[in-house]
Design a protein around this motif. Structure first.
Motif, PDB file in Angstrom:
ATOM      1  N   VAL A  15     -21.257   5.734 -37.182  1.00 11.15           N
ATOM      2  CA  VAL A  15     -21.386   7.170 -36.931  1.00 11.15           C
ATOM      3  C   VAL A  15     -21.521   7.451 -35.435  1.00 11.15           C
ATOM      4  CG1 VAL A  15     -22.859   9.190 -37.288  1.00 11.15           C
ATOM      5  CG2 VAL A  15     -22.358   7.662 -39.198  1.00 11.15           C
ATOM      6  N   MET A  16     -22.336   6.657 -34.744  1.00  5.37           N
ATOM      7  CA  MET A  16     -22.540   6.852 -33.312  1.00  5.37           C
ATOM      8  C   MET A  16     -21.258   6.591 -32.530  1.00  5.37           C
ATOM      9  SD  MET A  16     -25.506   8.030 -32.952  1.00  5.37           S
ATOM     10  CE  MET A  16     -25.379   8.063 -31.163  1.00  5.37           C
ATOM     11  N   LEU A  17     -20.436   5.666 -32.994  1.00  9.14           N
ATOM     12  CA  LEU A  17     -19.162   5.411 -32.326  1.00  9.14           C
ATOM     13  C   LEU A  17     -18.253   6.627 -32.414  1.00  9.14           C
ATOM     14  CD1 LEU A  17     -17.168   3.510 -30.915  1.00  9.14           C
ATOM     15  CD2 LEU A  17     -16.476   2.672 -33.184  1.00  9.14           C
ATOM     16  N   VAL A  18     -18.185   7.229 -33.592  1.00 11.22           N
ATOM     17  CA  VAL A  18     -17.363   8.433 -33.763  1.00 11.22           C
ATOM     18  C   VAL A  18     -17.913   9.569 -32.900  1.00 11.22           C
ATOM     19  CG1 VAL A  18     -16.603  10.179 -35.418  1.00 11.22           C
ATOM     20  CG2 VAL A  18     -16.651   7.773 -36.086  1.00 11.22           C
ATOM     21  N   ILE A  19     -19.216   9.703 -32.872  1.00  7.96           N
ATOM     22  CA  ILE A  19     -19.830  10.763 -32.060  1.00  7.96           C
ATOM     23  C   ILE A  19     -19.544  10.547 -30.581  1.00  7.96           C
ATOM     24  CG2 ILE A  19     -22.041  11.750 -31.335  1.00  7.96           C
ATOM     25  CD1 ILE A  19     -23.059  11.230 -34.158  1.00  7.96           C
ATOM     26  N   ALA A  20     -19.574   9.299 -30.131  1.00  7.04           N
ATOM     27  CA  ALA A  20     -19.291   9.004 -28.725  1.00  7.04           C
ATOM     28  C   ALA A  20     -17.870   9.434 -28.358  1.00  7.04           C
ATOM     29  CB  ALA A  20     -19.485   7.516 -28.456  1.00  7.04           C
ATOM     30  N   ILE A  21     -16.928   9.174 -29.249  1.00  6.09           N
ATOM     31  CA  ILE A  21     -15.537   9.574 -28.990  1.00  6.09           C
ATOM     32  C   ILE A  21     -15.420  11.093 -28.913  1.00  6.09           C
ATOM     33  CG2 ILE A  21     -13.187   9.515 -29.914  1.00  6.09           C
ATOM     34  CD1 ILE A  21     -13.884   6.818 -31.189  1.00  6.09           C
ATOM     35  N   LEU A  22     -16.029  11.765 -29.872  1.00  2.00           N
ATOM     36  CA  LEU A  22     -15.979  13.230 -29.880  1.00  2.00           C
ATOM     37  C   LEU A  22     -16.678  13.824 -28.665  1.00  2.00           C
ATOM     38  CD1 LEU A  22     -16.704  13.911 -33.672  1.00  2.00           C
ATOM     39  CD2 LEU A  22     -14.494  13.985 -32.509  1.00  2.00           C
ATOM     40  N   ALA A  23     -17.810  13.231 -28.270  1.00  2.00           N
ATOM     41  CA  ALA A  23     -18.555  13.740 -27.116  1.00  2.00           C
ATOM     42  C   ALA A  23     -17.730  13.640 -25.843  1.00  2.00           C
ATOM     43  CB  ALA A  23     -19.868  12.976 -26.957  1.00  2.00           C
ATOM     44  N   PHE A  24     -17.025  12.536 -25.665  1.00  3.61           N
ATOM     45  CA  PHE A  24     -16.227  12.356 -24.449  1.00  3.61           C
ATOM     46  C   PHE A  24     -15.146  13.426 -24.348  1.00  3.61           C
ATOM     47  CE2 PHE A  24     -12.420  10.722 -22.376  1.00  3.61           C
ATOM     48  CZ  PHE A  24     -12.915  10.316 -21.156  1.00  3.61           C
ATOM     49  N   PHE A  25     -14.376  13.595 -25.413  1.00  5.99           N
ATOM     50  CA  PHE A  25     -13.267  14.547 -25.349  1.00  5.99           C
ATOM     51  C   PHE A  25     -13.762  15.994 -25.362  1.00  5.99           C
ATOM     52  CE2 PHE A  25     -11.075  10.729 -26.900  1.00  5.99           C
ATOM     53  CZ  PHE A  25     -10.024  10.697 -26.007  1.00  5.99           C
ATOM     54  N   VAL A  27     -16.506  17.095 -23.875  1.00 10.03           N
ATOM     55  CA  VAL A  27     -16.959  17.398 -22.520  1.00 10.03           C
ATOM     56  C   VAL A  27     -15.773  17.642 -21.598  1.00 10.03           C
ATOM     57  CG1 VAL A  27     -18.103  16.409 -20.495  1.00 10.03           C
ATOM     58  CG2 VAL A  27     -19.171  16.213 -22.742  1.00 10.03           C
ATOM     59  N   HIS A  28     -14.713  16.864 -21.776  1.00  9.83           N
ATOM     60  CA  HIS A  28     -13.546  17.022 -20.899  1.00  9.83           C
ATOM     61  C   HIS A  28     -12.715  18.250 -21.263  1.00  9.83           C
ATOM     62  CE1 HIS A  28     -14.557  12.952 -19.620  1.00  9.83           C
ATOM     63  NE2 HIS A  28     -13.739  13.123 -18.614  1.00  9.83           N
ATOM     64  N   MET A  29     -13.035  18.894 -22.383  1.00  6.66           N
ATOM     65  CA  MET A  29     -12.379  20.147 -22.733  1.00  6.66           C
ATOM     66  C   MET A  29     -13.075  21.356 -22.123  1.00  6.66           C
ATOM     67  SD  MET A  29     -11.529  19.398 -26.758  1.00  6.66           S
ATOM     68  CE  MET A  29     -11.121  21.114 -27.055  1.00  6.66           C
ATOM     69  N   PRO A  60      -6.200   8.689 -15.184  1.00  8.01           N
ATOM     70  CA  PRO A  60      -5.760   9.343 -16.434  1.00  8.01           C
ATOM     71  C   PRO A  60      -6.888   9.372 -17.455  1.00  8.01           C
ATOM     72  CG  PRO A  60      -4.128   7.763 -15.671  1.00  8.01           C
ATOM     73  CD  PRO A  60      -5.337   7.562 -14.807  1.00  8.01           C
ATOM     74  N   LEU A  61      -6.811  10.322 -18.370  1.00  8.98           N
ATOM     75  CA  LEU A  61      -7.895  10.535 -19.319  1.00  8.98           C
ATOM     76  C   LEU A  61      -8.144   9.295 -20.176  1.00  8.98           C
ATOM     77  CD1 LEU A  61      -9.931  12.630 -20.259  1.00  8.98           C
ATOM     78  CD2 LEU A  61      -8.290  13.376 -21.995  1.00  8.98           C
ATOM     79  N   HIS A  62      -7.079   8.599 -20.575  1.00 14.34           N
ATOM     80  CA  HIS A  62      -7.274   7.438 -21.432  1.00 14.34           C
ATOM     81  C   HIS A  62      -7.977   6.299 -20.685  1.00 14.34           C
ATOM     82  CE1 HIS A  62      -3.451   6.418 -19.400  1.00 14.34           C
ATOM     83  NE2 HIS A  62      -3.802   5.148 -19.622  1.00 14.34           N
ATOM     84  N   GLN A  63      -7.737   6.178 -19.378  1.00 17.11           N
ATOM     85  CA  GLN A  63      -8.446   5.169 -18.599  1.00 17.11           C
ATOM     86  C   GLN A  63      -9.914   5.540 -18.423  1.00 17.11           C
ATOM     87  OE1 GLN A  63      -6.544   3.999 -14.956  1.00 17.11           O
ATOM     88  NE2 GLN A  63      -4.497   3.910 -15.847  1.00 17.11           N
ATOM     89  N   GLN A  64     -10.185   6.828 -18.218  1.00 15.55           N
ATOM     90  CA  GLN A  64     -11.575   7.272 -18.132  1.00 15.55           C
ATOM     91  C   GLN A  64     -12.311   7.010 -19.445  1.00 15.55           C
ATOM     92  OE1 GLN A  64     -12.386  11.146 -16.350  1.00 15.55           O
ATOM     93  NE2 GLN A  64     -10.299  11.242 -15.538  1.00 15.55           N
ATOM     94  N   MET A  69     -16.251   3.915 -22.703  1.00 10.36           N
ATOM     95  CA  MET A  69     -16.632   3.116 -23.864  1.00 10.36           C
ATOM     96  C   MET A  69     -17.135   1.741 -23.451  1.00 10.36           C
ATOM     97  SD  MET A  69     -16.344   5.111 -26.384  1.00 10.36           S
ATOM     98  CE  MET A  69     -16.716   3.880 -27.637  1.00 10.36           C
ATOM     99  N   VAL A  70     -16.487   1.128 -22.465  1.00  9.68           N
ATOM    100  CA  VAL A  70     -16.938  -0.190 -21.986  1.00  9.68           C
ATOM    101  C   VAL A  70     -18.350  -0.094 -21.433  1.00  9.68           C
ATOM    102  CG1 VAL A  70     -16.553  -1.991 -20.257  1.00  9.68           C
ATOM    103  CG2 VAL A  70     -14.627  -1.088 -21.570  1.00  9.68           C
ATOM    104  N   ASN A  71     -18.595   0.910 -20.607  1.00  9.05           N
ATOM    105  CA  ASN A  71     -19.932   1.088 -20.035  1.00  9.05           C
ATOM    106  C   ASN A  71     -20.959   1.424 -21.118  1.00  9.05           C
ATOM    107  OD1 ASN A  71     -18.977   0.633 -17.424  1.00  9.05           O
ATOM    108  ND2 ASN A  71     -18.547   2.803 -17.079  1.00  9.05           N
ATOM    109  N   LEU A  72     -20.532   2.212 -22.105  1.00 11.85           N
ATOM    110  CA  LEU A  72     -21.459   2.604 -23.171  1.00 11.85           C
ATOM    111  C   LEU A  72     -21.892   1.392 -23.990  1.00 11.85           C
ATOM    112  CD1 LEU A  72     -22.863   4.977 -24.566  1.00 11.85           C
ATOM    113  CD2 LEU A  72     -20.863   5.204 -26.037  1.00 11.85           C
ATOM    114  N   LEU A  73     -20.976   0.489 -24.265  1.00 15.99           N
ATOM    115  CA  LEU A  73     -21.317  -0.723 -25.014  1.00 15.99           C
ATOM    116  C   LEU A  73     -22.304  -1.590 -24.242  1.00 15.99           C
ATOM    117  CD1 LEU A  73     -17.831  -1.663 -26.502  1.00 15.99           C
ATOM    118  CD2 LEU A  73     -19.785  -0.659 -27.695  1.00 15.99           C
ATOM    119  N   GLN A  74     -22.329  -1.440 -22.930  1.00 19.39           N
ATOM    120  CA  GLN A  74     -23.277  -2.159 -22.088  1.00 19.39           C
ATOM    121  C   GLN A  74     -24.532  -1.335 -21.806  1.00 19.39           C
ATOM    122  OE1 GLN A  74     -21.071  -3.212 -18.572  1.00 19.39           O
ATOM    123  NE2 GLN A  74     -19.572  -4.444 -19.681  1.00 19.39           N
ATOM    124  N   LEU A  75     -24.650  -0.207 -22.523  1.00 19.23           N
ATOM    125  CA  LEU A  75     -25.772   0.733 -22.346  1.00 19.23           C
ATOM    126  C   LEU A  75     -25.850   1.255 -20.915  1.00 19.23           C
ATOM    127  CD1 LEU A  75     -28.578  -0.960 -24.482  1.00 19.23           C
ATOM    128  CD2 LEU A  75     -26.963   0.830 -25.145  1.00 19.23           C
TER     129      LEU A  75
END
Length: 305
Positions: A15-25, A27-29, A60-64, A69-75
């Motif tokens: 659930v938190m993974l899905v929320i992280a994806i939604l939160a990123f996009f 915010v960028h909207m 680019p947005l996909h690189q950001q 996500m990489v940084n998030l997995l490392q807290l």
């Protein structure tokens, strides 16, 4: 039990993974350019591009998203675009105050349960009507209006408390009353409804017929079985206090997570907003997890399937 807890924790991570994806996009909207907010209106195009490259916003947005996500997995929650401090440090100072406000506001749990039980045991009588009038009023009155009334009466007129700011725990009295009022009203209504349903069950009538003391029937047999839906509501209300005290913190000038969210959205501080959204979501997810586990403690007949 351990297998159930492990299974729920794995589901929580999904659930938190899905929320992280939604939160990123999400915010960028948001409209507005954070670089413009940081550089100011007088900044030249070249200065903005240098700053954009320094912050990594030129990618680019996909690189950001990949870096996020990489940084998030490392807290690693990143760095605030406005202050330049680590987001963890920014949130840790604000989180302490919000946590204190939440703890002080927990008075609404026993207050709501007591009002609900009193209303149910005095159904259709004066106490029942009085409790329900309070409950409906507490749900209907907006928090911002109620908070302003408390400030006007107890801070301005009587001068018992500071109107805004935080210097000691006493300054959390009025915000805690404001936040807890709606929670008390909601829990009182749910407690009354759940309690009346349990009191109409056959085993309650049997206990009364056998001469079991009224106190034992009410507070041992009935209340225990009525607590399942009540615990769910309590968990949701605690989540709302932790994550939804934005208006109250703004009214009372408290430097907590709610005011930080407003400041960060206005300043387009993407890393802070993303982390706050994740933190708010984490509160609700973990509270729901704890509530599900408490179900089995209160009622062992609940199957963990």
């Amino acid at each position: 039990m351990p297998q159930y807890i492990l299974k729920r924790l794995m589901g929580t991570l999904g659930v938190m993974l899905v929320i992280a994806i939604l939160a990123f996009f999400f915010v960028h909207m948001l409209p507005g350019d954070p670089v413009r907010m940081i550089a100011g209106e007088d900044a030249t195009f070249q200065e903005m591009e240098i700053l954009r490259q320094k912050l990594g916003l030129n990618l680019p947005l996909h690189q950001q998203f990949y870096l996020f996500m990489v940084n998030l997995l490392q807290l690693d929650f990143g760095t605030s675009l406005i202050s330049g401090d680590a987001v963890y440090d920014v949130l840790s100072h604000r989180y302490v105050l919000t946590a204190k406000l939440t703890l002080v506001s927990l008075w609404f749990i026993p207050a709501g349960i007591i009002l609900g039980v009193v209303a149910a045991t005095h159904k259709s009588r004066f106490l029942d009507r009085a409790c329900m009038v309070f409950s409906v009023s507490g749900i209907s009155v907006p928090e911002f209006w109620f908070g302003l009334i408390l400030i006007q009466v107890f801070a301005v007129k009587l001068q018992w408390f500071n109107p805004t700011g935080f210097q000691s725990l006493a300054d959390l009295t009025l915000p805690a009353i404001t936040v807890g009022m709606m929670g008390t009203a909601v829990i009182a209504r749910f407690t009354r409804s759940a309690f009346l349903d349990v009191l109409s069950e056959n085993y309650i009538q049997t206990a009364r017929a056998k001469g079991v003391k009224r106190f034992n029937v009410t507070y041992v047999h009935a209340l225990r079985n009525a607590m399942l839906p009540i615990i769910t509501v309590i968990g949701l209300q605690i989540g709302f206090i932790l994550s939804g005290s934005i208006v109250v913190e703004a009214i009372f000038g408290l430097p907590g997570l709610g005011s930080l969210l407003i400041e960060s959205v206005v300043a387009r501080d993407h890393p802070v907003v993303q982390t706050l959204l994740l933190l708010y979501s984490f509160h609700f997810v973990m509270i729901n997890f704890v509530v599900d586990v408490l179900y089995t403690v209160i009622n062992p007949q609940v199957r963990l399937k």
